[in-house]
Scaffold this active site. Structure first.
Site, mmCIF file in Angstrom:
data_model
loop_
_atom_site.group_PDB
_atom_site.id
_atom_site.type_symbol
_atom_site.label_atom_id
_atom_site.label_comp_id
_atom_site.label_asym_id
_atom_site.label_seq_id
_atom_site.Cartn_x
_atom_site.Cartn_y
_atom_site.Cartn_z
ATOM 1 N N ASP A 136 2.428 7.880 -0.415
ATOM 2 C CA ASP A 136 1.377 6.879 -0.398
ATOM 3 C C ASP A 136 0.615 7.020 0.909
ATOM 4 O O ASP A 136 1.143 7.558 1.891
ATOM 5 C CB ASP A 136 1.947 5.465 -0.531
ATOM 6 N N ARG A 151 -8.992 -9.203 5.833
ATOM 7 C CA ARG A 151 -7.936 -8.214 6.089
ATOM 8 C C ARG A 151 -8.037 -7.597 7.482
ATOM 9 O O ARG A 151 -7.016 -7.366 8.136
ATOM 10 C CB ARG A 151 -7.985 -7.111 5.023
#
Length: 290
Positions: free
Chosen positions: A158, A55
């Site tokens: 979020d 990632r």
């Protein structure tokens, strides 16, 4: 595995770029574990070395940085918004429309019980990800009141700004909505044509029921002033240790109406916070009366 030695050797795991592209040591991984814990409360499993490389390697390529150590230095200095990109890269956004479906009938009954209060009702989706949860809440409310102007407001937040942008757009691959009924598809979505074929878009009248904003549950201050009738915080606490869970739950209390409900994920249990919340349904909690 020791500091100064690359963890990974198989280039197949990271595509054509190969895992030898960037230097990645045990010390680097431990620094990343500490940093994501401090930034987002995430307790990163010690066995996630490969996932972290995969990632974050994208960010090293984007920034043209040669080593993980140099990249971590950049994140720690908080330069050019890279800390936000770092958090986005390591945040897991596993979600679906009407995930954990048993919660939605409970929400309907709860809102019906609150109607005699004759005030606007409010719901907070505190880990909205790419929008499936808050839009599912909006669909539930519209169906409950048979109106696109119900007396309910939905606030969705979020930590991941990339996920929030996707949520605001409200555009999804058609496979994401394949489990929804034809009636819901007709009422709440527009089907893409031409270059947008294979995608659907949330109808504007449904989008207007949801307000999106960024919020890190570990931030010292939350940009929220109201109290909510329901808070959805599902499948987030599993990434926090017990102490962090307790502190977040403690901060939820003043953001929840005395008769409000907290909805948790199917793998989450808050027995260690029974002085704050009591179980009142399947993964549904109510505040403990003072």
């Amino acid at each position: 595995m020791t500091a100064g030695v690359n963890y990974l050797t198989s280039s197949a795991r990271d595509g054509a770029a190969g895992l030898h592209q960037f230097r990645y040591t045990a010390a680097d991984f431990e620094r990343i574990r500490g940093l994501i814990y401090r930034c987002a409360g995430i307790s990163l499993n010690p066995h996630k070395q490969h996932m972290v490389y995969s990632r974050l390697a994208r960010r090293l390529r984007a920034r043209r940085i040669a080593s993980f150590a140099a990249y971590i230095d950049l994140v720690e200095r908080e330069e050019e918004g890279e800390r936000e990109e770092f958090i986005n890269a390591l945040t897991t956004n596993l979600t679906a429309f009407f995930r954990e479906p048993h919660h939605f009938p409970i929400l309907v009954r709860h809102l019906e019980e609150l109607l005699p209060l004759r005030r606007p009702l409010t719901i907070w989706s505190s880990a909205a990800s790419s929008g499936e949860e808050p839009y599912s809440l909006a669909m539930t409310v519209v169906e409950q009141f048979d109106s696109f102007t119900p007396p309910v407001r939905i606030h969705a937040t979020d930590i991941d700004t990339g996920a929030l942008e996707r949520a605001r757009r409200g555009i999804y691959p058609a496979e994401r909505v394949k489990e929804l009924s034809p009636a819901r598809m007709k009422r709440f979505f527009l089907r893409g044509e031409g270059k947008n074929a294979g995608h659907v878009r949330v109808k504007p009248e449904l989008q207007r029921l949801v307000t999106f904003g960024r919020l890190n549950l570990l931030d010292a201050r939350w940009p929220l002033t109201e109290r909510f009738d329901a808070i959805f915080c599902r499948n987030v606490m599993i990434y926090f240790d017990k102490e962090t869970q307790y502190q977040v739950l403690k901060r939820f209390l003043p953001r929840l109406q005395p008769e409000g409900l907290l909805f948790a994920g199917h793998s989450e249990s808050f027995h260690h916070a029974d002085d704050l919340f009591r179980l009142c349904g399947k993964t549904v909690y109510a505040p403990v009366s003072p």
